[in-house]
Structures are given as C-alpha cells and as structure tokens.
Motif scaffolding. Sequence first.
Motif, short mmCIF file in Angstrom:
data_model
loop_
_atom_site.label_atom_id
_atom_site.label_comp_id
_atom_site.label_asym_id
_atom_site.label_seq_id
_atom_site.Cartn_x
_atom_site.Cartn_y
_atom_site.Cartn_z
N SER A 12 64.72 58.05 -16.81
CA SER A 12 64.69 57.74 -15.38
C SER A 12 65.71 58.59 -14.65
O SER A 12 66.73 58.99 -15.23
CB SER A 12 64.98 56.25 -15.13
OG SER A 12 64.06 55.43 -15.85
N ASP B 149 69.66 62.53 -13.79
CA ASP B 149 70.15 61.15 -13.70
C ASP B 149 71.66 61.09 -13.48
O ASP B 149 72.26 60.03 -13.55
CB ASP B 149 69.78 60.36 -14.96
CG ASP B 149 70.35 60.97 -16.24
OD1 ASP B 149 71.11 61.96 -16.14
OD2 ASP B 149 70.04 60.46 -17.32
N ARG C 296 60.53 57.10 -13.03
CA ARG C 296 60.58 56.86 -14.48
C ARG C 296 59.47 57.68 -15.11
O ARG C 296 58.30 57.60 -14.68
CB ARG C 296 60.43 55.39 -14.82
CG ARG C 296 60.52 55.10 -16.32
CD ARG C 296 60.38 53.62 -16.64
NE ARG C 296 61.51 52.87 -16.12
CZ ARG C 296 61.41 51.90 -15.23
NH1 ARG C 296 60.21 51.58 -14.73
NH2 ARG C 296 62.46 51.24 -14.81
N GLN D 124 61.33 58.50 -22.88
CA GLN D 124 61.21 57.90 -21.56
C GLN D 124 62.56 58.03 -20.88
O GLN D 124 63.60 57.73 -21.48
CB GLN D 124 60.84 56.42 -21.64
CG GLN D 124 60.90 55.69 -20.30
CD GLN D 124 60.65 54.20 -20.43
OE1 GLN D 124 59.57 53.80 -20.85
NE2 GLN D 124 61.64 53.39 -20.10
N SER E 275 63.21 58.41 -6.68
CA SER E 275 63.60 57.92 -8.01
C SER E 275 62.33 57.69 -8.83
O SER E 275 61.33 57.19 -8.32
CB SER E 275 64.41 56.64 -7.90
OG SER E 275 63.64 55.59 -7.34
#
Length: 473
Positions: free
Chosen positions: A35, A54, A81, A33, A79
């Motif tokens: 972001s 990122d 995730r 995972q 942005s």
Amino acid sequence: MLLRRFASTSTLPPTIRQLLSSPQPTSQETKVQLSGWIKSVRRQKNVTFAVINDGSCASGLQAVLKPDATPHNLTNGASVRICGNLVQSLGRGQSYELHVEAVDVLGECNPEAYPIQKQALPVEFLRDNAHLRARTDISAAMLRLRDSVLRTLHSYYEAQDFHYVHTPILTSNDCEGGGETFRVSPVSSSPSSGQLPGSSVQSEFFSKPAYLTVSSQLHLEALAASLSRVYTLSPCFRAERSQTNRHLAEFWMLEAEWAFIDHVGDVCYVVEETIKNVLLQCQSENALLWKDGDGTKLRSLEDASRPGNHWTRLSYTDAVKELQKYHASSRVGFEFEPAWGRALQSEHEHWLSERLVGGPVFVTDYPTSLKPFYMRANDDGQTVACFDLLVPFIGELVGGSLREERSSHLIEAIQRHGLKEEEYRWYVDLRKYGSAPHGGYGLGFERLISWLSGIENVRECIAMPRWAKRMLL
C-alpha cells in the motif's frame, strides 16, 4: 479480491524498503501486496506506468498495469493497495518492478486541486501548507534522516552505558537565566480559596509561576547524581524573536550529563565521537538531499567525518586574537569588531570554522560573564570550563561545560547573575550530598539535521515549525 500478503515475520505487510532490500529470487516471480501513494502516472497506449511510494525509503516502486486494469481515478496523490508479481525490471533506473494484477484506490486525489505538484514548490508555499509538505520528496527524506539520526544516537549511548531518561517539560525556573521563556497558565481557573471574586490577582495552578523548559540540563544533573550517565532528547521552547535561519521557538535538544569527569576536553571528545558516528552511519538519504546541493558544503561534511581527522580545539582567547588579526588586516573586516569579553557573533563563528580552521572547531574557556551561572569556574578567575562547537555553514551546533560542583562557588555565581536563590535551592542542594565532578552538553537537533542534509533553514528541518508570529497548525 486482493491476493495474500508477502511472507513476513512481522504482523504487518512489508514496506517497499523491506521488499527492495530483501534478496529476491532471480528466476521466479514473487507475489506481493503493498500500500502507498501514487507519485506519478504515465499512461501509454498498451501499458500504464505508476510509481508508488509508502514513505519507507526515497525510491518508489514502479508498478506496471494493463490499460483495461487501470482505474480512471489512479492519479498523483491517490492512496492505493496493489497486488501483483514482483519481478526483475528490464528498464533502467530500478532493479524491480511490480506487474499489477489488482489495484484498489483507497483515497482519491484530484490532480488539478492537489497542492503538491511534481514541479519544485516555493519554500513559503510549503510552509503555508505545512500539513501537506511531508509528502514532498525532500521533506520526507528529512523526516527519515531525523529517524535515522535518532536511532544512531540511541545505539551510541546504549553502547556507552548511558540511561535514556525523561525530564519535565514544565519547569519552575529558567535554566539559562536568559529570560526568554514561555509562561504557562490555565486558560481559565476558578478563584482559589481566600481570593475575592473579580480579583486581578490570578491564582497559580502550581502555586508558583510555571514555564515551558528551555533546557533539561538541571534536571539531568539531578538524575546523573544517581545513574551516573544520562541523556534525553526532548522539546525545548524559547521565546526568542530572532528571524534567522537557525532559530525556532519550539525545537528539539539532545542533552547528556555524566558524573566523574574532570576535564572539559573529555566532554569535547564524547561530542566529537557521537557526531562522527552519526556522520558515518546516517547517509542513506544523501543522494536525494544533496542531489542539487552545494558541493563545497558536502565535501566539508565528508572531511569532518573522517575518523583520523581530529577536530580543532581553540581557546576563546586565541580565537579572539585570530579574529582581531583578520579584522585589522582586511579591507572589509567584520561588522562587529571582535574583542575579549564580547560574545562571538554569527559572522565570527562562520569565519573561525570556514576560513581559519576549515572544519569543526571547539572554542573553549569563555569569559565568565558570557556564560550561564552553572558552568565551573577555571582557576584563572576569569573564564569557565566550557566550549561551543562551531561547524561550517551552521555556526554553533553544541554547547557544553563542566558543571560547578562546589556549593560556595555555585551560590556566588547565582548571586552574581542576579538570580533568585530560592528558585535554585534544590539545585544547590545536589552539591551537599555526595557531590561529584560532572559535565555535559546540549546539541540542537534541527541544526544537526541542517548540517547533515544541506537544508539551510532549520524551519525545513522539523515537521511543524514554530517561530515568532507563525504557528499554523
């Protein structure tokens, strides 16, 4: 619901840099995972490719999505995730890619209105949008380079047993004696006791005038008298109206001072070793920063970093002789005629480092009249034990000297420069109790970043630049 975090010893999920630098299993998928922000989106009939970054490294990570799982608001600048499987990439240009299982758009970004587009943007446009320019690849690389250089410097000084210290931003004197300081006073203040209301005499918050510092040197000397070896990296401020590509009103200065040093050449040695250490270790952003850079400048930088290539040392007197010879023999010559006792102009500095030496050069032992009061007088009575480090395509990068540790000589220098003895009484006082020979230097951090990155203007070597008539944020 998003999947579990990638295994990590940190309480934070891994960054893209950590993921790409960690060995990944070759025969199995790794669920992750992460972001970041979308840098580009390419939609095809059966698949969507998106690059997510990122900011932890120059290279983003390609995410592969199925069309029916691609949100309509997945656009450049958004942005997100993302969860999915990290697998070896079959395509060219990347070792791994992320096969996305779930994506959340955390913050939308209208691609039509977003000022940071993929095409090259003018420098002035980015300066006007300084709050957004860190999102460009070059600005982000510059910021990572600043971080890398700082970490390398800390490691070097730690290995040499220097102590990192904090010095005042507010000061009661002008270290350089140049008068280019910013005065500090409260926005409003009530009249002090004994002062009549409406009086034109403004009370001083500190009972005396206060200024933003132009250098930490004098305070570092006080600390070096206890800790022997000290350094700091702090903001400095200079009310200089120069509009050149190497001046800022607010800039960062690396300064070091240490006791028990007797020769200015030893200060030069530490400076050379420090910078070469940075040149050798801070190259991770070179591929991006020098992608379209000047090959001549890059080769000059690489030559300067060679361990066996010792940097030239040249006295001011010999430098002026070389400049005069060139000026007399050249059809064009210099705009400013070189002469002993005159300051070296930018054109002189560039000629010495780029033409005469072809690399960094320490110019030492300047005339007393050209340098600040605190530099140690040489025995010839005409010069001081100091140096400027000149580097190709930048000019002056570092200035340093032995400091005058003899009280009588220091007092005489303060008087000769027309400074108020009362303001420097504490500085003279350091010489009364166990005075020791000492020296140090100051390095312009933005100029170092400019040299390392090939970015020509120091206004692009700091996140939020300030200069005369310009402070947007």
